[in-house]
Write a protein that holds these residues in place. Structure first.
Motif, short mmCIF file in Angstrom:
data_model
loop_
_atom_site.label_atom_id
_atom_site.label_comp_id
_atom_site.label_asym_id
_atom_site.label_seq_id
_atom_site.Cartn_x
_atom_site.Cartn_y
_atom_site.Cartn_z
N LEU A 125 0.89 -1.21 0.00
CA LEU A 125 -0.10 0.16 -0.18
C LEU A 125 0.86 1.16 0.15
N ARG A 126 1.97 1.40 0.72
CA ARG A 126 2.72 2.38 1.00
C ARG A 126 3.40 2.84 -0.61
N ASP A 127 3.82 1.83 -1.49
CA ASP A 127 4.23 2.06 -2.88
C ASP A 127 3.14 2.73 -3.60
N ALA A 128 2.20 2.08 -3.47
CA ALA A 128 0.94 2.35 -4.33
C ALA A 128 0.42 3.82 -3.89
N ASP A 130 2.41 6.05 -2.64
CA ASP A 130 3.34 7.17 -3.15
C ASP A 130 3.20 7.42 -4.61
N MET A 131 3.27 6.32 -5.53
CA MET A 131 3.07 6.54 -6.65
C MET A 131 1.83 7.12 -7.17
N ASN A 132 0.71 6.28 -6.94
CA ASN A 132 -0.63 6.75 -7.45
C ASN A 132 -1.48 7.84 -6.67
N LEU A 133 -1.39 8.22 -5.64
CA LEU A 133 -1.96 9.03 -5.08
C LEU A 133 -0.92 10.35 -4.84
N LEU A 134 0.24 10.01 -4.04
CA LEU A 134 1.14 11.53 -4.05
C LEU A 134 1.66 11.70 -5.03
N GLY A 135 1.82 10.85 -5.99
CA GLY A 135 2.48 11.36 -7.29
C GLY A 135 1.30 12.24 -8.10
N LEU A 184 -1.24 9.17 6.75
CA LEU A 184 -1.05 7.71 7.39
C LEU A 184 0.06 7.24 6.74
N ALA A 185 0.38 7.32 5.49
CA ALA A 185 1.62 6.46 4.82
C ALA A 185 2.90 7.26 5.02
N GLU A 186 2.64 8.34 5.43
CA GLU A 186 3.96 9.25 5.80
C GLU A 186 4.37 8.96 7.16
N TRP A 187 3.56 8.47 8.19
CA TRP A 187 3.99 8.20 9.61
C TRP A 187 3.87 6.98 9.98
N LEU A 193 1.60 -0.78 8.50
CA LEU A 193 0.59 -0.32 7.29
C LEU A 193 0.14 -1.63 6.55
N ASP A 194 1.15 -2.49 6.53
CA ASP A 194 0.73 -3.75 5.82
C ASP A 194 -0.23 -4.72 6.35
N ALA A 195 -0.18 -4.62 7.94
CA ALA A 195 -1.10 -5.41 8.81
C ALA A 195 -2.49 -4.72 8.71
N ILE A 196 -2.66 -3.67 8.49
CA ILE A 196 -3.85 -3.07 8.35
C ILE A 196 -4.60 -3.02 6.90
#
Length: 760
Positions: A125-128, A130-135, A184-187, A193-196
């Motif tokens: 989820l973090r990569d997704a 970072d690329m798809n939303l934050l990007g 959420l992905a930042e902190w 994050l993977d667990a939830i």
């Protein structure tokens, strides 16, 4: 010379286009289409990050060598000079642009195509985010600074609203807010994050569709202040007409299935053949993207809501998955791929149990077998790794192939309706072409061969010959299995009736000659069980005699003191003594839940050691991992045995040769110490009892390394006694079975009877 321009071409005249994700599948086709059909444009700016040590400029040069850019080189080579490339990345603020490059982009850009995204459906989820939303947020921030911006087209996916029965061309609300997820992905750390993630994704099947849905909400929120537009293509398939028919450069979606099945690697797939396929040729999708800014500019009144285009195939052109698969099989046999793993004849089912059984038998079992053979041959193993990727890909893809999808694409259809004849010729989106679906699938199969697998059309005769050969082999195997099944079933019935009575009627002498006893243990199976229980049973060492000692006199430099911290020669023990004492103490103080009875073998023969390692270490490891796979458990034995093999390979250098050290300096330290220091700093090995030291070492390893308290010793001894009995039973059965087999081969009983005939 003046060239007449169509309305869409006129719109693009003197425009500057900015593209993110131009190195992707759709990005390449968009870049080529703009340069070829919108040749009156001023400039196309793309950003690209370095990859595998290649600079962005080098990657662009390699991109222009692809077949899709050949028609530009032939007809409009000057257009390639209108491409400007900057080093950039959507995971960086300002897209990685700065100084003159950022200024050039913001002052000149008229149209933005934001296509950069991670397409890893199974990604974290973090990569997704970072690329798809934050990007997307970073691209919007740069676009806000563009002084001449006319349209910002955000590329989404038609499947991002999978909780809707019918997906209309609008942005759907969602409980999660894009800003909350970005924070959420930042902190939050990756592990938490993977667990939830599974709970966050619901009802989405993967991080790709989830992050794309949130990105749509982010784009919609900018509609009041920016000319943003959302485009949602469905599953993008190879090109139908341009730049070249059948062109594709990735294994995503149905193309991966086609290639995997054609190579004989994919043998089972969960697909509901009754549902309609949802694919759109890449050139149809790109032509729609090119026309969208033109239609947006022609609107006399700004729409109330953000414009959304579902770029999907019209309903009357959709075919059932079953029809597509059967058609693909037929065409695949006409245009087979080279050197496939097996004959391309997989199974399509909606039954998950049936699919899982097929995957075990025809995906995983061959993968383990092939990797084991490669291990024996000393080659690099790869099939288990390939099957892991296939397994993840199939698990993700089945969400899209096991349910029906309904899209409303009125806005996309309106693009074709508004074009005149010239633009229809330049930007083809005709859903009623003269070419049939079989013709398109044929171009896809040939495109997969040529552009993905790099197999020349000239290799087709050889590939067809290989296909015929694999078909004959498969037929022979199927026939053999059918015959074997027939006799196996009949033998089973016969054995339980009359055959058993024959044995009961024999006297003891005849029973010894004509052995038909079905009550004996299955020695082969018991032998395999013994192998599977031994994890580490062999180590290379010298022979049992004291190790030969080749004297090596070290020349110690005078300037630097060197101390060999070794045991005095009189206290050194042979490896045999250490292994014998260690075995005895290991039986007195056993570990808990051992894999098998601790009774390994030591040898100085590397050939014998290698054979034993294969039989009693690697073979059991593959067997145990396969059983764990069957029972749905996590596999670990191959990984453990790999680490053991590396460790033994390193250790045997020290255990198969003699070592002689001079420790004069170290011994001198002890001589110079006073009695008080000698009691504090114990370095005299003469004070150590070797047997007691071995005992303390084993108990320490048990307690501090394996975390097994001394109170568990009684239970461990009971387990050890049980393993000892099991070990002896298995060895007795194996030896008995081997002796029986040898006696049968050598006809020992017949020789004995001929040597000592009995009187009648």
């Amino acid at each position: 010379m003046t060239v007449d321009l169509s309305p869409v071409q006129e719109y693009y005249k003197d425009k500057t286009i900015f593209i993110t994700g131009a190195s992707g599948f759709m990005g390449k086709v968009l870049l080529e289409k703009l340069l070829y059909s919108c040749h009156s444009l001023k400039e196309v700016i793309i950003i690209c990050r370095p990859k595998r040590g290649k600079a962005p400029e080098t990657r662009l040069e390699e991109m222009f060598k692809l077949p899709i850019f050949q028609r530009i080189k032939d007809e409009r080579p000057e257009m390639l000079k209108r491409v400007t490339i900057y080093q950039g990345d959507v995971t960086f603020d300002q897209l990685g642009l700065s100084g003159e490059s950022l200024k050039h982009v913001t002052e000149n850009t008229n149209i933005v195509f934001h296509m950069a995204a991670t397409l890893k459906l199974e990604g974290n989820l973090r990569d997704a985010i970072d690329m798809n939303l934050l990007g997307t947020r970073r691209a919007l921030n740069v676009a806000k600074e563009m002084k001449q911006l006319e349209a910002f087209i955000h590329l989404s996916t038609a499947f991002c609203n999978c909780d809707q029965e019918v997906m209309y061309e609008k942005v759907y609300e969602f409980p999660h807010k894009p800003e909350d997820l970005m924070r959420l992905a930042e902190w939050m750390d990756v592990k938490t994050l993977d667990a939830i993630t599974p709970d966050l994704l619901k009802p989405h099947p993967n991080t790709y569709t989830y992050s794309k849905r949130l990105a749509e909400l982010l784009v919609r929120d900018h509609y009041e202040s920016m000319p943003v537009i959302i485009a949602r293509p469905s599953i993008v398939s190879p090109s139908a007409y341009e730049p070249v028919p059948g062109w594709v450069d990735n294994l995503n979606g149905p193309t991966g299935l086609m290639v995997g099945a054609g190579k004989g690697v994919i043998r089972s797939m969960l697909i509901d053949t009754r549902h309609l396929s949802e694919v759109i040729p890449v050139d149809y999708a790109i032509n729609g993207l090119c026309v969208i800014p033109y239609q947006f500019a022609k609107m006399t009144e700004r729409p109330k809501d953000v414009p959304v285009y579902n770029i999907t195939c019209t309903d009357h052109r959709k075919m059932q998955w079953g029809e597509v698969i059967e058609m693909s099989k037929e065409i695949g046999y006409r245009y087979p791929m080279e050197a496939g793993l097996w004959y391309p004849d997989g199974c399509i089912t909606t039954n998950k149990l049936h699919h899982n059984i097929n995957v075990l038998l025809f995906h995983w079992l061959p993968a383990y077998l092939i990797d084991f053979i490669l291990l024996l041959l000393g080659q690099k193993r790869f099939m288990i790794r390939v099957q892991n990727r296939i397994s993840v890909g199939l698990e993700v893809l089945q969400f899209f192939t096991m349910r029906a999808w309904f899209f409303k694409s009125d806005a996309y259809s309106s693009l074709w309706a508004m074009l005149n004849e010239a633009d229809r010729k330049n930007f083809n989106m005709d859903m009623d072409p003269e070419e049939t679906v079989p013709m398109y699938i044929e171009s896809c199969v040939q495109g997969g061969r040529q552009y993905l697998m790099k197999e020349s059309p000239d290799s087709l005769p050889r590939a067809r010959l290989q296909l015929k050969l694999m078909l004959r082999v498969q037929e022979k195997i199927s026939t053999g299995l059918g015959v074997l099944q027939f006799f196996t079933l009949n033998a089973w019935c016969f054995r339980s009736d009359s055959y058993a009575s024959l044995w009961n009627k024999l006297n003891e002498e005849d029973k010894a000659i004509f052995n038909m006893n079905m009550n004996t243990e299955n020695t082969e199976v018991e032998y395999m069980i013994e192998c599977a229980k031994g994890a580490r049973k062999f180590i290379l060492k010298e022979k049992d005699e004291d190790l030969p000692r080749a004297r090596v006199h070290m020349k110690i430099p005078l300037q630097i003191p060197v101390y060999n911290l070794t045991v005095d020669d009189a206290k050194k023990r042979t490896w045999k003594w250490i292994m014998d004492v260690g075995r005895d103490l290991g039986i007195k103080y056993p570990f808990e839940v051992g894999l098998w009875y601790p009774d390994g073998n030591m040898t100085s023969s590397k050939f014998y050691h290698t054979i034993c390692t294969i039989l009693f270490m690697w073979l059991p490891a593959y067997l145990i991992d396969f059983l764990l796979l069957v029972f749905g458990q996590r596999r670990f034995m191959i990984r453990v045995q790999t680490k053991i093999a590396v460790g033994l390979e390193v250790l045997q250098f020290f255990t198969t040769r003699s070592w002689d050290f001079k420790s004069t300096h170290f011994e001198q330290i002890y001589k110079e110490l006073g009695s008080t220091d000698r009691s504090i700093f114990k370095i005299n090995t003469d004070d150590v009892d070797d047997y007691e030291y071995m005992k303390v070492s084993i108990l320490g390893g048990r307690q501090y390394v394996m975390k097994e308290p001394l109170t568990s010793l009684p239970k461990s001894r009971i387990q050890l006694r049980f393993m000892y009995v099991l070990d002896r039973i298995c060895k007795t059965m194996i030896i008995s079975g081997l002796l029986y087999w040898v006696s049968q081969k050598l006809r020992v009983v017949d020789l004995f009877r001929s040597a000592f005939p009995t009187s009648t």
